[in-house]
Write an enzyme that holds these catalytic residues in place. Structure first.
Site, mmCIF file in Angstrom:
data_model
loop_
_atom_site.group_PDB
_atom_site.id
_atom_site.type_symbol
_atom_site.label_atom_id
_atom_site.label_comp_id
_atom_site.label_asym_id
_atom_site.label_seq_id
_atom_site.Cartn_x
_atom_site.Cartn_y
_atom_site.Cartn_z
ATOM 1 N N GLY A 248 0.736 -1.250 0.000
ATOM 2 C CA GLY A 248 0.000 0.000 0.000
ATOM 3 C C GLY A 248 0.762 1.294 0.000
ATOM 4 O O GLY A 248 0.165 2.338 -0.255
ATOM 5 N N GLU A 290 3.647 -6.392 1.920
ATOM 6 C CA GLU A 290 3.477 -6.829 0.527
ATOM 7 C C GLU A 290 3.500 -5.668 -0.449
ATOM 8 O O GLU A 290 2.492 -5.375 -1.102
ATOM 9 C CB GLU A 290 2.121 -7.525 0.366
ATOM 10 C CG GLU A 290 2.061 -8.886 0.972
ATOM 11 C CD GLU A 290 0.641 -9.423 1.010
ATOM 12 O OE1 GLU A 290 0.510 -10.623 1.217
ATOM 13 O OE2 GLU A 290 -0.324 -8.647 0.839
ATOM 14 N N PRO A 291 4.611 -4.977 -0.579
ATOM 15 C CA PRO A 291 4.639 -3.842 -1.497
ATOM 16 C C PRO A 291 4.629 -4.300 -2.959
ATOM 17 O O PRO A 291 5.318 -5.254 -3.328
ATOM 18 C CB PRO A 291 5.980 -3.164 -1.170
ATOM 19 C CG PRO A 291 6.843 -4.280 -0.653
ATOM 20 C CD PRO A 291 5.906 -5.217 0.069
ATOM 21 N N GLY A 292 3.835 -3.637 -3.751
ATOM 22 C CA GLY A 292 3.821 -3.900 -5.192
ATOM 23 C C GLY A 292 4.218 -2.628 -5.916
ATOM 24 O O GLY A 292 5.329 -2.471 -6.435
ATOM 25 N N CYS A 361 -10.365 3.431 -30.345
ATOM 26 C CA CYS A 361 -11.605 3.966 -30.870
ATOM 27 C C CYS A 361 -12.584 4.108 -29.722
ATOM 28 O O CYS A 361 -13.530 3.336 -29.581
ATOM 29 C CB CYS A 361 -12.112 3.005 -31.924
ATOM 30 S SG CYS A 361 -13.078 3.857 -33.118
ATOM 31 N N GLU A 362 -12.320 5.080 -28.844
ATOM 32 C CA GLU A 362 -13.102 5.248 -27.624
ATOM 33 C C GLU A 362 -12.764 6.632 -27.068
ATOM 34 O O GLU A 362 -11.578 6.906 -26.820
ATOM 35 C CB GLU A 362 -12.683 4.131 -26.657
ATOM 36 C CG GLU A 362 -13.183 4.275 -25.274
ATOM 37 C CD GLU A 362 -13.916 3.027 -24.771
ATOM 38 O OE1 GLU A 362 -14.050 2.042 -25.529
ATOM 39 O OE2 GLU A 362 -14.366 3.072 -23.637
HETATM 40 N N1 LLP Z 1 -1.404 -7.168 -0.994
HETATM 41 C C1 LLP Z 1 -2.703 -7.281 -1.286
HETATM 42 C C2 LLP Z 1 -3.495 -8.284 -0.610
HETATM 43 C C3 LLP Z 1 -3.281 -6.424 -2.239
HETATM 44 O O1 LLP Z 1 -4.575 -6.535 -2.497
HETATM 45 C C4 LLP Z 1 -2.472 -5.468 -2.906
HETATM 46 C C5 LLP Z 1 -3.034 -4.590 -3.924
HETATM 47 C C6 LLP Z 1 -1.105 -5.404 -2.570
HETATM 48 C C7 LLP Z 1 -0.620 -6.265 -1.605
HETATM 49 C C8 LLP Z 1 -0.162 -4.439 -3.230
HETATM 50 O O2 LLP Z 1 -0.505 -3.123 -2.966
HETATM 51 P P1 LLP Z 1 0.466 -1.944 -3.460
HETATM 52 O O3 LLP Z 1 1.728 -1.998 -2.623
HETATM 53 O O4 LLP Z 1 0.767 -2.174 -4.885
HETATM 54 O O5 LLP Z 1 -0.312 -0.726 -3.212
HETATM 55 N N2 LLP Z 1 -4.821 -1.630 -9.985
HETATM 56 C C9 LLP Z 1 -4.792 -0.631 -8.937
HETATM 57 C C10 LLP Z 1 -4.182 -1.145 -7.674
HETATM 58 C C11 LLP Z 1 -4.903 -2.339 -7.105
HETATM 59 C C12 LLP Z 1 -4.235 -2.829 -5.866
HETATM 60 C C13 LLP Z 1 -4.873 -4.098 -5.427
HETATM 61 N N3 LLP Z 1 -4.228 -4.715 -4.340
HETATM 62 C C14 LLP Z 1 -4.028 0.596 -9.462
HETATM 63 O O6 LLP Z 1 -3.629 0.592 -10.617
HETATM 64 O O7 LLP Z 1 -3.869 1.581 -8.735
#
Ligand code: LLP
Length: 431
Positions: A248, A290-292, A361-362
């Protein structure tokens, strides 16, 4: 510029990871995703080192691979010695193909089918994150059939609203994810898991939201979860070993967003957890994050070629490029903000305001409104910054537009991590 891997070269073009983006566009074609391998490693190391320094042994980041998934990223995470989160059998398969150690893989998702669960077990996934009562029963049954004991976490919905975009907010009671704490159902689920002979409960998981600049919602999440851990201990005599607080932390999409130092945020979260544990007289659990987004977003940019510059007299200007919502659906979905630069004229004043439009096309196919850049001409290269997360992973083939390649930049050199889709690829599944 918004990230230290972006500079203006002596030739006046935008450089990324110390390489000329216009030259890269000429070499690989556009649209083009560029990823800075060193930045990915720096970001994950910031979490890993801070967690090792401030939290109990075994506290490691899990890279949330939904943000950016391809074989190469799992190889990098394996080399960095961190864990991963996968949310689908496709991500699991890709990680396996990359040779990622499956015992360090956490399998998430609010609806894992029996086939998904079986695939996870047969590949030796380290831990399933259980999301519902149905899933507890299904994982137990499939573990029993294999005569194994499966490590699991329970995903709890902590009832916290982080006040981000409603589509990326996951922690409120009314959520499709997890089992609600306030309703008493999370406690029931723990008791139920503890009765299952083939499940070994390792602890609890929650995720409050995404693109957070303030750690307050994460600290609230930690308070709620630690209080829950204490209650479970008192009522059921079970002590959780792991507290997984989800991902997050936010990233800098524009100059208005703050610079975030992840190691400082981790230290803040760790200090808070330790203080709360002391108050509750609870041993500090192993903590997982859990950073993404914060691992890959700043490591990516997208390059496009300008096709037309249209000036609607007395209205506004449109710059149309050769990509769009197919490679970056985030403005269309969330009105997400981005910084855009004319990479061909990066040294010139950004004094031309326009809407950056895609080629689909949108009419909703907009990458960004109100961007300011040096006035482009047909053929100029435009860069959209901070696109490393949730762009390639959310890309589509709408209008039968092939997905761009992902080119990794490393030590002044570049290599193809994902090749460009061809028109033949688009027809490959048609019978
Ligand atoms: N762990 C869980 C259980 C999650 O649901 C998520 C994100 C993460 C970790 C990673 O969160 P982060 O560190 O990336 O914020 N598609 C959307 C974001 C959806 C996130 C869903 N879950 C966007 O483009 O902003």
């Amino acid at each position: 510029m918004i990230c230290d891997n972006l500079t203006v070269g002596q030739n006046g073009t935008l450089h990324f990871a110390r390489q000329d983006t216009v030259a890269l566009a000429a070499r690989y074609g556009t649209p083009l995703y560029l990823m800075d391998e060193q930045k990915i490693r720096e970001n994950i190391r910031a979490y890993k080192n801070a967690m090792a320094a401030h939290l109990p042994t075994g506290s490691v980041p899990e890279y949330a691979s939904k943000a950016f998934s391809c074989r190469r990223i799992y190889e990098i995470m394996a080399e960095e010695g961190v864990h991963i989160d996968v949310v689908s059998p496709g991500e699991l398969y890709t990680a396996k193909q990359a040779g990622f150690p499956m015992e360090h893989c956490f399998f998430h998702g609010n609806n894992k089918s029996d086939e998904d669960i079986a695939m996870g077990m047969d590949n030796g996934v380290g831990c399933f994150v259980l999301d519902s009562f149905d899933e507890i029963e299904a994982v137990e049954a499939l573990a029993a059939a294999r005569n194994i004991t499966q490590n699991v976490l329970l995903r709890v919905t902590p009832g916290i609203d982080p006040h981000t975009h409603r589509k990326i907010n996951t922690g409120t009671v009314d959520s499709k994810f997890g089992i609600a704490l306030q309703t008493g159902q999370a406690m029931e689920a723990v008791a139920f898991i503890l009765q299952q002979p083939h499940l070994s409960l390792q602890g609890f998981h929650c995720h409050v939201g995404s693109q957070l600049f303030d750690v307050a919602p994460l600290l609230d999440g930690a308070d709620t979860m630690l209080t829950f851990i204490k209650e479970v201990q008192t009522r059921l005599g079970y002590t959780a070993d792991i507290l997984n607080l989800g991902g997050g932390l936010g990233v800098r999409y524009t100059e208005n967003d703050p610079v975030i130092r992840y190691e400082e945020k981790v230290a803040e979260i760790a200090a808070h957890i330790k203080a709360v544990c002391a108050q509750l007289q609870l041993a500090v659990p192993r903590v997982m994050l859990e950073p993404g987004r914060s691992i890959v977003a700043s490591a990516g940019i997208t390059l496009y070629t300008v096709g037309s510059v249209k000036e609607v007299t007395d209205y506004k200007n449109y710059i149309s490029v050769n990509g769009g919502m197919t490679d970056n659906p985030r403005y269309t979905l969330y009105e997400a903000e981005y910084t855009v630069i004319n990479a061909s004229r990066a040294a010139q004043p950004a004094d031309y305001t326009a809407t950056l439009a895609g080629r689909c096309c949108e009419s909703g196919d907009i990458i960004q409104r109100g961007v300011s850049m040096a006035r482009p001409e047909r053929g100029d290269i435009v860069a959209v910054l901070t696109t490393g997360a949730y762009n390639y992973s959310m890309a589509s083939n709408y209008n039968r537009i092939p997905r761009p390649p992902v080119i990794m930049l490393r030590d002044g050199d570049s290599y193809v991590a994902v090749r460009r889709e061809t028109y033949a690829d688009l027809c490959a599944l048609d019978e």
